[in-house]
Design a protein around this motif. Sequence first.
Motif, PDB file in Angstrom:
ATOM      1  N   ARG A 138       0.848  -1.198   0.000  1.00  0.00           N
ATOM      2  CA  ARG A 138       0.000   0.000   0.000  1.00  0.00           C
ATOM      3  C   ARG A 138       0.876   1.238   0.000  1.00  0.00           C
TER       4      ARG A 138
ATOM      5  N   GLU B 255      -3.622   5.618  -1.876  1.00  0.00           N
ATOM      6  CA  GLU B 255      -4.689   6.194  -1.054  1.00  0.00           C
ATOM      7  C   GLU B 255      -4.183   7.576  -0.650  1.00  0.00           C
TER       8      GLU B 255
ATOM      9  N   ILE C 186       0.324   5.378   0.799  1.00  0.00           N
ATOM     10  CA  ILE C 186      -0.578   6.449   1.242  1.00  0.00           C
ATOM     11  C   ILE C 186       0.141   7.771   0.978  1.00  0.00           C
TER      12      ILE C 186
ATOM     13  N   LYS D 129      -3.650   9.494  -6.787  1.00  0.00           N
ATOM     14  CA  LYS D 129      -4.681   8.470  -6.689  1.00  0.00           C
ATOM     15  C   LYS D 129      -4.865   7.763  -8.031  1.00  0.00           C
TER      16      LYS D 129
END
Length: 389
Positions: free
Chosen positions: A212, A233, A214, A227
């Motif tokens: 992931r 994210e 961010i 994004k």
Amino acid sequence: MKAVCWHGANDVRVDTVPDPKILNPRDAIIKITSTAICGSDLHLYDGFIPTMKSGDILGHEFMGEVVELGSAVKNVQIGDRVVVPFTISCGNCFFCQRDLWSLCDNSNPNGWIAEKMYGHSPAGLFGYSHMLGGYAGGQAEYARVPFADVGLLKIPDGLADEQVLFLTDIFPTGYMAAENCNIQPGDTVAVWGCGPVGQFAIKSAYMLGAHRVIAIDRIPERLQMAKEQGKAEVLNYEEVDVGEALKEMTGGRGPDACLDAVGMEAHGTDAMAFYDKAKQAVRLETDRPTALRQVLVACRKGGNVSLAGVYGGFLDKVPMGAAFNKGLTFKMGQTHVHRYLRPLLERVQNGEIDPSFVITHKMSLEDAPKGYEIFKHKKDNCIKVVLKP
Ligand code: NAD
Ligand code: ZN
């Protein structure tokens, strides 16, 4: 020739200046076809770097055609299309031999200034003040490239300038910053700053196996790019408490790695304040949110902190206690661009990434003052400006 010259804080002009000449057998002269404005140029534009002189030619992200060669340069020919790394490296010293190109010992003739401040001198850079060599930059029609036998990367046919221009700096910079996160399978990487460097850091984190990513910023179109293009994210730091949000998103543990792609912009820095000139030039912005402080507090215990954002001089109130007590690992520095040129060119060639996604503005060299203005103030949805001399 025409060149973009620095004349003081917030004052760049397109001047007519003498053409560059071969000064050393290892030099090349490049006719520039594309050149970009970088977040690092904004530190000069903001007046944060005290060793600039009026009339200095800006620019360190440039490419073009070889038009003249010193007698010792054998790796490229006149007429070749080449990309120029922003760091200048001799290829022979202790540091270059250890793949630490941006720490070259032989490319900064004014190394004594940095030695006085930092104990040692980094490599010289194009268009980046007298402390870093005083080299004329590449926001111009032509530039002289020292150690051309080491630095120039020949570009194969079939790739547009826009696809390879960012091999000069921001793609390797984002990539090295992600490498410095020591990403393990399943890792969450948080990236502060969705400017051009942050965008490449996000893409690189996924290339290097992040589970992931961010991304944090406040500018809507930059968050949107992170994004859509980066598959990150996103958090708007003006809307949420970043530390709390990151905790929540990671089951209370915090991101495994935190990457600062912001640098001095957000900081109450008294960078180089012991230079009298700098005392006048540097604005103290101590009340603004600071990415680095958030990075150190948000990172999980035993995590990795990677700084791509540029820092100079001193920095106040850095929470070293957080770093120490959580056993954080730090990595940072100017990018060793030479190390990444060929491997990243391969990734472009095999279609893994098209670096042109980041470009929002193409302008003529004459429009550079406008380019600096909109890039600094994030006007007109500006994310990356490319100038065409
Ligand atoms: P940029 O100014 O376009 O991007 C910086 C982004 O950070 C902006 O979008 C801004 O809104 C965001 N930001 C500001 N404060 C923030 C905060 N507190 N939290 C989260 N985001 C915040 O610049 P860029 O071209 O992307 O460059 C970023 C940094 O990388 C600069 O410091 C630049 O000097 C540095 N850089 C380093 C190297 C290197 O070799 N290490 C090379 C190139 C650039
Ligand atoms: Zn740059």
